[in-house]
Enzyme design. Sequence first.
Site, PDB file in Angstrom:
ATOM      1  N   HIS A  90       0.898  -1.275  -0.136  1.00 15.38           N
ATOM      2  CA  HIS A  90       0.044   0.123  -0.156  1.00 15.38           C
ATOM      3  C   HIS A  90       0.916   1.199  -0.152  1.00 15.38           C
ATOM      4  CE1 HIS A  90      -4.587   1.002   0.935  1.00 15.38           C
ATOM      5  NE2 HIS A  90      -3.966   1.526  -0.129  1.00 15.38           N
ATOM      6  N   ASP A 113     -10.197  -0.663   3.722  1.00 14.15           N
ATOM      7  CA  ASP A 113      -8.902  -1.136   4.133  1.00 14.15           C
ATOM      8  C   ASP A 113      -9.557  -1.570   5.513  1.00 14.15           C
ATOM      9  OD1 ASP A 113      -5.293  -0.050   3.767  1.00 14.15           O
ATOM     10  OD2 ASP A 113      -6.207  -1.766   5.057  1.00 14.15           O
ATOM     11  N   HIS A 115      -7.106  -1.362   7.743  1.00 12.34           N
ATOM     12  CA  HIS A 115      -6.174  -0.545   8.555  1.00 12.34           C
ATOM     13  C   HIS A 115      -6.288   0.943   7.864  1.00 12.34           C
ATOM     14  CE1 HIS A 115      -4.367  -4.405   7.914  1.00 12.34           C
ATOM     15  NE2 HIS A 115      -4.133  -4.263   9.269  1.00 12.34           N
ATOM     16  N   ASP A 117      -3.682   3.261   7.740  1.00  7.23           N
ATOM     17  CA  ASP A 117      -2.491   3.572   6.944  1.00  7.23           C
ATOM     18  C   ASP A 117      -2.307   5.197   7.085  1.00  7.23           C
ATOM     19  OD1 ASP A 117      -3.068   1.191   4.202  1.00  7.23           O
ATOM     20  OD2 ASP A 117      -2.928   0.888   6.523  1.00  7.23           O
ATOM     21  N   HIS A 130       3.983   0.989   4.320  1.00  6.79           N
ATOM     22  CA  HIS A 130       2.551   0.637   3.871  1.00  6.79           C
ATOM     23  C   HIS A 130       1.502   1.086   4.948  1.00  6.79           C
ATOM     24  CE1 HIS A 130       2.263  -3.800   5.499  1.00  6.79           C
ATOM     25  NE2 HIS A 130       2.668  -3.089   6.449  1.00  6.79           N
ATOM     26  N   ASP A 221      -7.486  -1.949  -0.498  1.00  6.99           N
ATOM     27  CA  ASP A 221      -6.477  -2.599   0.076  1.00  6.99           C
ATOM     28  C   ASP A 221      -7.265  -4.222   0.366  1.00  6.99           C
ATOM     29  OD1 ASP A 221      -4.221  -2.529   2.993  1.00  6.99           O
ATOM     30  OD2 ASP A 221      -5.195  -4.475   2.197  1.00  6.99           O
ATOM     31  N   ASP A 223      -6.886  -6.679   1.993  1.00  6.58           N
ATOM     32  CA  ASP A 223      -7.243  -6.812   3.541  1.00  6.58           C
ATOM     33  C   ASP A 223      -8.500  -6.450   4.211  1.00  6.58           C
ATOM     34  OD1 ASP A 223      -4.299  -5.508   4.879  1.00  6.58           O
ATOM     35  OD2 ASP A 223      -6.511  -4.590   4.700  1.00  6.58           O
ATOM     36  N   GLU A 266      -1.695  -4.953  -1.845  1.00  6.74           N
ATOM     37  CA  GLU A 266      -1.554  -5.996  -0.854  1.00  6.74           C
ATOM     38  C   GLU A 266      -2.013  -7.439  -0.888  1.00  6.74           C
ATOM     39  OE1 GLU A 266       0.256  -5.350   1.842  1.00  6.74           O
ATOM     40  OE2 GLU A 266       0.356  -3.408   1.846  1.00  6.74           O
TER      41      GLU A 266
HETATM   42  N1  LIG Z   1      -0.837  -0.113  11.488  1.00  8.37           N
HETATM   43  C1  LIG Z   1       0.108  -1.306  11.047  1.00  8.37           C
HETATM   44  C2  LIG Z   1      -0.395  -1.989   9.884  1.00  8.37           C
HETATM   45  C3  LIG Z   1      -0.358  -1.436   8.762  1.00  8.37           C
HETATM   46  C4  LIG Z   1      -1.045  -2.103   7.504  1.00  8.37           C
HETATM   47  C5  LIG Z   1      -0.522  -1.673   6.264  1.00  8.37           C
HETATM   48  B1  LIG Z   1      -1.887  -1.881   5.091  1.00  8.37           B
HETATM   49  O1  LIG Z   1      -1.523  -1.377   3.878  1.00  8.37           O
HETATM   50  O2  LIG Z   1      -1.695  -3.432   4.898  1.00  8.37           O
HETATM   51  O3  LIG Z   1      -2.977  -1.541   5.380  1.00  8.37           O
HETATM   52  C6  LIG Z   1       0.151  -2.344  12.150  1.00  8.37           C
HETATM   53  C7  LIG Z   1       0.750  -1.992  13.591  1.00  8.37           C
HETATM   54  N2  LIG Z   1       0.664  -3.038  14.136  1.00  8.37           N
HETATM   55  C8  LIG Z   1      -0.328  -2.996  15.255  1.00  8.37           C
HETATM   56  C9  LIG Z   1      -0.476  -4.180  16.104  1.00  8.37           C
HETATM   57  C10 LIG Z   1       0.851  -4.331  16.984  1.00  8.37           C
HETATM   58  O4  LIG Z   1       0.607  -5.482  17.673  1.00  8.37           O
HETATM   59  C11 LIG Z   1       1.854  -4.502  15.917  1.00  8.37           C
HETATM   60  C12 LIG Z   1       2.167  -3.266  15.095  1.00  8.37           C
HETATM   61  C13 LIG Z   1       1.525  -0.527  10.912  1.00  8.37           C
HETATM   62  O5  LIG Z   1       2.191  -1.295  10.546  1.00  8.37           O
HETATM   63  O6  LIG Z   1       1.280   0.671  10.960  1.00  8.37           O
HETATM   64 MN   LIG Z   2      -3.316  -0.631   3.442  1.00  5.12          MN
HETATM   65 MN   LIG Z   3      -4.394  -3.184   5.387  1.00  8.38          MN
END
Ligand SMILES: N[C@](CCCC[B-](O)(O)O)(CCN1CCC(O)CC1)C(=O)O
Ligand SMILES: [Mn+2]
Ligand SMILES: [Mn+2]
Length: 298
Positions: A90, A113, A115, A117, A130, A221, A223, A266
């Site tokens: 993403h 999504d 998330h 993001d 992402h 996304d 997901d 994704e």
């Molecule tokens: N918010 C997350 C996931 C992003 C997903 C990106 B996508 O494009 O697929 O929508 C998750 C952060 N995460 C939350 C739970 C914790 O235990 C570990 C870190 C992050 O890494 O910032």
């Molecule tokens: Mn995303």
């Molecule tokens: Mn996502």
Amino acid sequence: GKVGVLGCPMYHGQTKPGTKEGPAALRDAGLLEMLKDQGLDVKDFGDVNIPCLEEVPLSDLSVKNPKNIATDVHKVLDSGRACLVLGGDHSLAIGSIYGHSLAELDQVVVWVDAHADINTPLTSTSGNIHGMPLSFLVHELQPYTCKLPGFESIKPCISAKDIVYIGLRSVDPGERYIIEKFGIQSFSISEVDKLGIKEVVEKAINYLDPEGKRPIHLSFDVDALDPSLIPCTGTPVLGGLSFREGNYICEELAATGRLSCVDIVEVNPTLGNERDKEITVNAALQIITRCFGNRRQG
Ligand SMILES: N[C@](CCCC[B-](O)(O)O)(CCN1CCC(O)CC1)C(=O)O
Ligand SMILES: [Mn+2]
Ligand SMILES: [Mn+2]
Ligand SMILES: [Mn+2]
């Protein structure tokens, strides 16, 4: 309708490199033929040049990717075609939304999504880009974030009021704060349960563009859909949109006639077995056809 297809095998935004296989998996499953079979004038613009990690130092990484992506998306849109961007993770949306702003100044963004993001590099706990794309693009966030080396070429180009989320069910504390602070309109899975998808989509479109004249950027996304539908994705979250809800969102956005740019991101074909890959790719292909006028009613 006229569609330009752009592969964007981006994988630098997260830690599972398989998203670079996403565009090939969708093309190999017959995407272009499916779109032509529904009467579209389809042109394949190939893949954006995403240099592999080893070639460029991290600092140059982003300056090449979003700039290449933005340039290519701008080119597709300026050729008079709607743009379909095949991900890739993403983080590509930094480039696709910026590229869209180069072609059309008043785009609105529907972010489908699990998330949000919208972590900044300072609020992110994973450091994965992402999870941050919107933070590079939203005007109001700029005083609160920091520019990563190499992101100089990307300018913020959308306002918080030009974004609507559909499908949220994994939002980090920093993201929740940002969403509240800037009043970003969001329909989480709870709202989908409460209101039903028809009302969610109606409210989303009317909120973003009550006069019905602004170009729409759908950043989808996969997901957002329930993991049972998309086993091959990097950050699955239980209790996602049903296949019918996903199809409905895209049918309704297509019906506006203003769907200008669509990211499908994704898909990671390397996560799961052959059957999982087939399930994932078939679901993604169906969603894509709905974005460009193919309706379940025929
Ligand atoms: N918010 C997350 C996931 C992003 C997903 C990106 B996508 O494009 O697929 O929508 C998750 C952060 N995460 C939350 C739970 C914790 O235990 C570990 C870190 C992050 O890494 O910032
Ligand atoms: Mn995303
Ligand atoms: Mn996502
Ligand atoms: Mn232009």
